[in-house]
Scaffold this active site. Structure first.
Site, PDB file in Angstrom:
ATOM      1  N   ALA A 161      33.379  49.330  28.528  1.00 27.62           N
ATOM      2  CA  ALA A 161      33.095  49.150  29.958  1.00 27.62           C
ATOM      3  C   ALA A 161      34.334  49.338  30.824  1.00 27.62           C
ATOM      4  CB  ALA A 161      32.493  47.760  30.189  1.00 27.62           C
ATOM      5  N   GLY A 164      39.440  48.185  28.357  1.00 30.14           N
ATOM      6  CA  GLY A 164      40.367  48.339  27.235  1.00 30.14           C
ATOM      7  C   GLY A 164      39.921  47.660  25.959  1.00 30.14           C
ATOM      8  N   SER A 165      38.584  47.593  25.735  1.00 34.72           N
ATOM      9  CA  SER A 165      38.122  46.929  24.505  1.00 34.72           C
ATOM     10  C   SER A 165      38.576  47.691  23.267  1.00 34.72           C
ATOM     11  CB  SER A 165      36.593  46.783  24.499  1.00 34.72           C
ATOM     12  OG  SER A 165      35.958  48.033  24.328  1.00 34.72           O
ATOM     13  N   SER A 166      38.623  49.024  23.353  1.00 31.80           N
ATOM     14  CA  SER A 166      39.033  49.799  22.168  1.00 31.80           C
ATOM     15  C   SER A 166      40.501  49.534  21.850  1.00 31.80           C
ATOM     16  CB  SER A 166      38.799  51.297  22.383  1.00 31.80           C
ATOM     17  OG  SER A 166      39.565  51.783  23.477  1.00 31.80           O
ATOM     18  N   ASP A 224      46.584  51.827  27.480  1.00 32.76           N
ATOM     19  CA  ASP A 224      45.748  50.665  27.152  1.00 32.76           C
ATOM     20  C   ASP A 224      46.342  49.869  25.981  1.00 32.76           C
ATOM     21  OD1 ASP A 224      44.170  51.760  29.074  1.00 32.76           O
ATOM     22  OD2 ASP A 224      42.380  52.003  27.844  1.00 32.76           O
TER      23      ASP A 224
HETATM   24  N1  LIG Z   1      34.759  43.984  19.783  1.00 31.25           N
HETATM   25  C1  LIG Z   1      34.671  45.190  19.221  1.00 31.25           C
HETATM   26  N2  LIG Z   1      34.218  45.318  17.964  1.00 31.25           N
HETATM   27  C2  LIG Z   1      34.145  46.529  17.397  1.00 31.25           C
HETATM   28  N3  LIG Z   1      34.457  47.698  18.009  1.00 31.25           N
HETATM   29  C3  LIG Z   1      34.905  47.637  19.234  1.00 31.25           C
HETATM   30  C4  LIG Z   1      35.045  46.393  19.919  1.00 31.25           C
HETATM   31  N4  LIG Z   1      35.511  46.652  21.143  1.00 31.25           N
HETATM   32  C5  LIG Z   1      35.645  47.998  21.226  1.00 31.25           C
HETATM   33  N5  LIG Z   1      35.297  48.603  20.087  1.00 31.25           N
HETATM   34  C6  LIG Z   1      35.319  50.055  19.810  1.00 31.25           C
HETATM   35  O1  LIG Z   1      35.783  50.686  20.997  1.00 31.25           O
HETATM   36  C7  LIG Z   1      34.762  51.557  21.546  1.00 31.25           C
HETATM   37  C8  LIG Z   1      34.773  51.463  23.064  1.00 31.25           C
HETATM   38  O2  LIG Z   1      35.901  52.124  23.511  1.00 31.25           O
HETATM   39  P1  LIG Z   1      35.998  52.887  24.895  1.00 31.25           P
HETATM   40  O3  LIG Z   1      37.387  53.383  24.959  1.00 31.25           O
HETATM   41  O4  LIG Z   1      34.884  53.870  25.041  1.00 31.25           O
HETATM   42  O5  LIG Z   1      35.759  51.729  25.969  1.00 31.25           O
HETATM   43  P2  LIG Z   1      36.766  50.645  26.539  1.00 31.25           P
HETATM   44  O6  LIG Z   1      37.999  50.659  25.710  1.00 31.25           O
HETATM   45  O7  LIG Z   1      36.031  49.366  26.632  1.00 31.25           O
HETATM   46  O8  LIG Z   1      37.055  51.174  28.008  1.00 31.25           O
HETATM   47  P3  LIG Z   1      38.372  51.944  28.584  1.00 31.25           P
HETATM   48  O9  LIG Z   1      38.887  52.815  27.473  1.00 31.25           O
HETATM   49  O10 LIG Z   1      37.855  52.756  29.729  1.00 31.25           O
HETATM   50  O11 LIG Z   1      39.280  50.857  28.998  1.00 31.25           O
HETATM   51  C9  LIG Z   1      33.473  51.058  20.957  1.00 31.25           C
HETATM   52  O12 LIG Z   1      32.552  52.145  20.893  1.00 31.25           O
HETATM   53  C10 LIG Z   1      33.920  50.606  19.566  1.00 31.25           C
HETATM   54  O13 LIG Z   1      34.027  51.714  18.695  1.00 31.25           O
HETATM   55  C1  LIG Z   2      40.825  57.018  31.287  1.00 31.74           C
HETATM   56  C2  LIG Z   2      42.138  56.467  30.728  1.00 31.74           C
HETATM   57  O1  LIG Z   2      43.193  56.905  31.583  1.00 31.74           O
HETATM   58  C3  LIG Z   2      42.177  54.965  30.762  1.00 31.74           C
HETATM   59  C4  LIG Z   2      41.113  54.277  29.983  1.00 31.74           C
HETATM   60  O2  LIG Z   2      41.299  52.886  30.101  1.00 31.74           O
HETATM   61  C5  LIG Z   2      42.338  57.011  29.349  1.00 31.74           C
HETATM   62  C6  LIG Z   2      43.738  56.792  28.817  1.00 31.74           C
HETATM   63  O3  LIG Z   2      44.680  56.582  29.563  1.00 31.74           O
HETATM   64  O4  LIG Z   2      43.883  56.884  27.587  1.00 31.74           O
HETATM   65 MG   LIG Z   3      39.150  52.427  25.463  1.00 35.24          MG
END
Ligand SMILES: Nc1ncnc2c1ncn2[C@@H]1O[C@H](COP(=O)(O)OP(=O)(O)OP(=O)(O)O)[C@@H](O)[C@H]1O
Ligand SMILES: C[C@@](O)(CCO)CC(=O)[O-]
Ligand SMILES: [Mg+2]
Length: 416
Positions: A161, A164-166, A224
């Site tokens: 969302a 930065g969960s990944s 991130d």
């Molecule tokens: N708590 C968790 N348990 C397992 N896998 C997770 C968890 N949190 C994130 N992930 C992994 O990270 C992916 C989400 O990463 P993604 O970079 O698309 O979103 P984000 O990191 O939340 O947002 P952003 O990169 O924009 O900050 C999920 O599909 C999953 O593979």
């Molecule tokens: C969209 C982006 O700029 C931020 C995601 O949190 C990707 C990145 O920096 O790796």
């Molecule tokens: Mg991410």
């Protein structure tokens, strides 16, 4: 040292795997919000990012049954493998743990085959599993002994969302596995509730988390995982991380539109647009860079005495950048709604992270009336959105004592 092993047929099969020396540990890493510079940072521009008080927790414990178990309840993924089946995936040459820069694409391909991914794009669960197996195998490759262990992860962050969960996931994996391997210390000394790693150790954690991000993201900038590792407020520019210590405390409302999106897909989409219209897109990226730099200067000026004029500049920068992000193709109607609802009450919002749905940030002034915030929140709730009024600048990756982990989180981690 992870115990002794006897191998049959080269390194193919392990006859004996010791688990005795793997000690249980709990680590956590924060999520982040990007104030300015998302996407542009992938193309070498400046980003400003802050850690959040929403964290991902990982518990690693030895497992007595010759298995590696991975429990990811946030994404409904529960898997286990025989250690002996993972042994055959080990890379021919152990990676230099201290010099992790590029992904070993042969190993990634073997892992994809092993877990049965056939098409190009991987789903939520597959990406998380690939990141785990990649870091696990590399971290223990040198000893050629794979320990039997259980890793369980629970996050307060919404998955995928924009918070930065990944990266928080990858930072937790890297810190827990590297410390279980003995490549970095286990800094916690009880009865201290939490402990941090040294600067040098955090660099190693960050480097391995970056590879996890590469698996999940495709082409991450590294901002991130840097925030997940160091925490606080950071300026990030082409791999150079500068903590900003003298900045005012900002009040931010975080809203999750709950529209699902994938950072990997959005980052790839921006690249396509730049390739298609370089003379149109490159100036937009330059302008986003200038927004980040102007915001940084304004925050520095605010250390002395923040004035309403400073806040007006921050608000204008938010509006300008939100337009830019729409131009590069990462807006979404749910984010337009967020901007409209908040602006009707004089508050300024932009998307944060990769966009395309997911989360937005709204700047609150120190004197923003409580009733304005409450009314805004109510309308956002009516739109079906989640919200948090966050404090920013939480600590980066940490090791925890059991008693320092909140009961509800411990309960989840204890159930595996
Ligand atoms: N708590 C968790 N348990 C397992 N896998 C997770 C968890 N949190 C994130 N992930 C992994 O990270 C992916 C989400 O990463 P993604 O970079 O698309 O979103 P984000 O990191 O939340 O947002 P952003 O990169 O924009 O900050 C999920 O599909 C999953 O593979
Ligand atoms: C969209 C982006 O700029 C931020 C995601 O949190 C990707 C990145 O920096 O790796
Ligand atoms: Mg991410």
């Amino acid at each position: 040292m992870i115990g002794s092993s006897q191998t049959c047929a080269g390194y193919g099969v392990l006859a004996f795997v010791s688990t005795m020396h793997i000690k249980e540990r709990i680590v956590s890493a924060p999520g982040k919000a990007i104030l300015h510079g998302e996407h542009a940072v992938v193309h070498g521009k400046v980003a400003l990012a802050v850690s959040l008080n929403l964290r991902t927790y990982l518990r690693l414990k030895p497992s007595p049954n010759g298995k590696v178990c991975l429990n990811l309840p946030n994404i409904n993924t529960f898997l286990s493998w025989d250690v002996t089946s993972l042994q055959s995936l080990l890379p021919d040459h152990a990676a230099d743990l201290k010099n992790a820069k590029e992904l070993d694409m042969d190993l990634v391909a073997r892992l994809r085959g092993f877990i049965g991914v056939t098409d190009g794009m991987a789903d939520t669960s597959t990406m998380a599993v690939l990141a785990f197996l990649y870091i696990y195998l590399n971290v223990f490759a040198e000893s050629r002994v794979l320990p039997s262990l259980t890793v369980s992860v629970w996050s307060e962050l919404p998955t995928g969302a924009g918070l930065g969960s990944s990266a928080a996931f990858s930072v937790c994996l890297a810190s827990a596995l590297l410390s279980a391997r003995g490549a970095i210390t286990s800094p916690l000394v009880e009865p201290e509730p939490t402990a941090r790693w040294s600067e040098e150790e955090m660099e190693l954690i960050n480097a391995w988390a970056f590879l996890g991000e590469k698996i999940i993201h495709g082409n991450p900038s590294g901002v991130d995982n840097a925030v997940g590792t160091w925490g606080g407020i950071l300026r990030y520019h082409a791999g150079k991380i500068t903590p900003l210590s003298r900045v005012p405390v900002l009040r931010i409302l975080l809203t999750n539109t709950k529209v699902p999106r994938s950072t990997k897909v959005l980052v790839a989409g921006v690249k396509d647009k730049i390739n298609k219209f370089p003379s149109i897109m490159n100036p937009v990226l330059e302008s986003i860079d200038a927004v980040s730099c102007t915001c940084e200067r304004t925050l520095m000026e605010m250390t002395g005495e923040p004035t309403p004029e400073h806040y007006s500049v921050l608000e204008e920068l938010i509006d300008i950048n939100q337009h830019h992000l729409n131009v590069i193709g990462v807006g979404h109607s749910s984010l337009d709604t967020l901007c409209r609802v908040t602006l009707e009450r004089g508050l300024h919002s932009k998307l944060t992270g990769a966009g395309g749905g997911g989360c937005g940030i709204t700047l609150l002034r120190p004197d923003t009336d409580c009733s304005v915030i409450q009314n805004t929140i109510q309308e956002l709730k009516d739109c079906g959105y989640d919200y948090w009024e966050t404090s920013i600048g939480a600590p980066g990756v940490q090791q925890h004592s059991l008693s320092s982990v909140k009961d509800d989180i411990l309960k989840v981690l204890n159930s595996y």
